[in-house]
Design an enzyme around this catalytic site. Structure first.
Site, mmCIF file in Angstrom:
data_model
loop_
_atom_site.group_PDB
_atom_site.id
_atom_site.type_symbol
_atom_site.label_atom_id
_atom_site.label_comp_id
_atom_site.label_asym_id
_atom_site.label_seq_id
_atom_site.Cartn_x
_atom_site.Cartn_y
_atom_site.Cartn_z
ATOM 1 N N GLY A 8 0.838 -1.290 0.170
ATOM 2 C CA GLY A 8 -0.071 0.065 0.066
ATOM 3 C C GLY A 8 0.958 1.418 0.223
ATOM 4 O O GLY A 8 0.482 2.219 -0.597
ATOM 5 N N LYS B 166 8.321 -19.043 8.626
ATOM 6 C CA LYS B 166 9.351 -20.105 8.625
ATOM 7 C C LYS B 166 8.820 -21.399 8.498
ATOM 8 O O LYS B 166 7.945 -21.871 9.204
ATOM 9 C CB LYS B 166 10.163 -19.703 9.637
ATOM 10 C CG LYS B 166 11.687 -20.078 9.531
ATOM 11 C CD LYS B 166 12.506 -19.875 10.872
ATOM 12 C CE LYS B 166 13.887 -19.905 10.756
ATOM 13 N NZ LYS B 166 14.680 -19.190 9.756
ATOM 14 N N LYS C 278 16.487 -24.449 13.761
ATOM 15 C CA LYS C 278 17.230 -23.274 14.485
ATOM 16 C C LYS C 278 17.096 -23.521 15.945
ATOM 17 O O LYS C 278 17.963 -23.165 16.797
ATOM 18 C CB LYS C 278 16.173 -22.076 14.125
ATOM 19 C CG LYS C 278 16.825 -20.696 14.380
ATOM 20 C CD LYS C 278 16.648 -19.726 13.710
ATOM 21 C CE LYS C 278 17.112 -18.089 13.988
ATOM 22 N NZ LYS C 278 16.866 -17.099 13.129
ATOM 23 N N ASP D 188 12.546 -14.677 13.517
ATOM 24 C CA ASP D 188 12.134 -14.557 12.249
ATOM 25 C C ASP D 188 10.965 -15.744 11.818
ATOM 26 O O ASP D 188 11.167 -16.208 10.661
ATOM 27 C CB ASP D 188 13.264 -14.872 11.488
ATOM 28 C CG ASP D 188 14.215 -16.055 11.363
ATOM 29 O OD1 ASP D 188 13.975 -16.625 12.433
ATOM 30 O OD2 ASP D 188 14.804 -16.239 10.285
ATOM 31 N N ARG E 265 19.588 -4.636 13.082
ATOM 32 C CA ARG E 265 20.754 -5.389 12.595
ATOM 33 C C ARG E 265 21.282 -4.814 11.183
ATOM 34 O O ARG E 265 20.819 -4.898 10.373
ATOM 35 C CB ARG E 265 20.872 -6.771 12.843
ATOM 36 C CG ARG E 265 20.474 -7.386 13.959
ATOM 37 C CD ARG E 265 20.736 -8.878 13.980
ATOM 38 N NE ARG E 265 19.628 -9.485 13.761
ATOM 39 C CZ ARG E 265 18.386 -10.066 14.370
ATOM 40 N NH1 ARG E 265 18.751 -9.644 15.908
ATOM 41 N NH2 ARG E 265 17.313 -10.811 14.116
ATOM 42 N N LYS F 70 27.943 -9.346 6.870
ATOM 43 C CA LYS F 70 28.536 -10.781 7.295
ATOM 44 C C LYS F 70 29.875 -11.213 6.607
ATOM 45 O O LYS F 70 30.207 -11.041 5.616
ATOM 46 C CB LYS F 70 27.465 -11.423 7.164
ATOM 47 C CG LYS F 70 26.058 -11.443 7.984
ATOM 48 C CD LYS F 70 25.453 -12.656 8.451
ATOM 49 C CE LYS F 70 24.578 -12.391 9.541
ATOM 50 N NZ LYS F 70 23.859 -13.601 10.099
ATOM 51 N N GLU G 223 10.338 -10.423 11.486
ATOM 52 C CA GLU G 223 11.726 -9.670 10.917
ATOM 53 C C GLU G 223 11.335 -9.250 9.618
ATOM 54 O O GLU G 223 10.888 -9.882 8.656
ATOM 55 C CB GLU G 223 12.794 -10.878 10.906
ATOM 56 C CG GLU G 223 14.131 -10.315 10.673
ATOM 57 C CD GLU G 223 15.252 -11.479 10.365
ATOM 58 O OE1 GLU G 223 16.116 -11.505 11.165
ATOM 59 O OE2 GLU G 223 15.226 -12.031 9.466
ATOM 60 N N ALA H 76 22.048 -12.119 -2.508
ATOM 61 C CA ALA H 76 21.611 -13.099 -1.239
ATOM 62 C C ALA H 76 20.989 -14.485 -1.622
ATOM 63 O O ALA H 76 20.878 -15.512 -1.003
ATOM 64 C CB ALA H 76 20.723 -12.472 -0.165
#
Ligand code: 0O2
Length: 208
Positions: free
Chosen positions: A23, A45, A53, A70, A103, A110, A137, A149
């Protein structure tokens, strides 16, 4: 553990946030302004990843919802690095969520070469008998960061997390190339946006 009971609110939160963030883009387009959001995706997830995890981080079943941040994930793709910060600013203004953690993997990439800005938000989901605060997340990244990624993620899957050294170093170089691409595009941002405006007007004329 009834996974459906646990995951259903997260499913709803992901759907709601996707609609709300799409939106924002629609509104910018209607107002003929540059949208800092290019597109939005979201997922809950998979159960197997949650279990994985949980084991990896030694999280007890009771703490899943606070320690796995997440379970609900939203990804916002932007054209330019500046847009990422515009999106973060926008998220901070919103009354329907609260940022609880940030983060910055853009200024602190990384070791893999991964770049993205992650914010964890608390989202009050309206449920039958009131409200449930859920952690979501939100990953905010440029199209170039997303390209990298996505490819690195599939290679990691293919090699079960043990990417061969030669591919790993190529990926690190590719991450730097993607970063330089973002820098180059930022330098001609004004030119690109003007061209996109002209192109949008042409498309509009042709379809009316
Ligand atoms: P998916 O398939 O994306 O859902 P941890 O999960 O322990 O690594 P933490 O602290 O829980 O880390 O959260 P973090 O690092 O903020 O976010 C983890 C998520 O960021 C990952 O989710 C990826 O989406 C993304 N991410 C982080 N590092 C990398 C990386 O090196 N390469 C790629 N491609 N993505 C990365 P998941 O759980 O891996 O899965």
């Amino acid at each position: 553990m009834d996974w459906n009971v646990l995951l259903n609110p997260y499913k709803q939160a992901v759907e709601e946030l996707k609609i709300k963030l799409k939106g924002v883009r629609e509104q910018c387009l209607i107002e003929k302004k540059h949208s800092p959001i290019e597109f939005v995706t979201g997922r809950v997830k998979p159960i197997a990843s949650i279990i994985d995890k949980k084991k990896r981080k030694g999280i007890s079943l009771n703490n899943i919802e606070t320690e796995i941040q997440d379970i609900a994930g939203i990804r916002i793709m932007c054209q330019f690095v500046d847009d990422i910060y515009a999106v973060i600013h926008l998220l901070k203004q919103r009354k329907d969520l609260k940022i609880v953690e940030e983060r910055d993997y853009i200024n602190h990439k990384k070791p893999s070469g991964y770049r993205s800005f992650h914010v964890v938000v608390s989202y009050p989901l309206q449920v039958g008998e009131g409200e449930k605060d859920l952690l979501v997340e939100i990953q905010i990244r440029t199209l170039a960061m997303n390209f990298w990624a996505t490819i690195e993620h599939s290679l990691n899957y293919k090699y079960s997390g043990a990417i061969p050294k030669n591919i790993e170093s190529r990926l690190e170089r590719a991450a730097e190339a993607a970063f330089r691409l973002d820098e180059e595009m930022s330098l001609i941002k004004g030119e690109i946006q003007e061209a996109q405006k002209i192109f949008e007007q042409k498309e509009k004329r042709e379809h009316t």
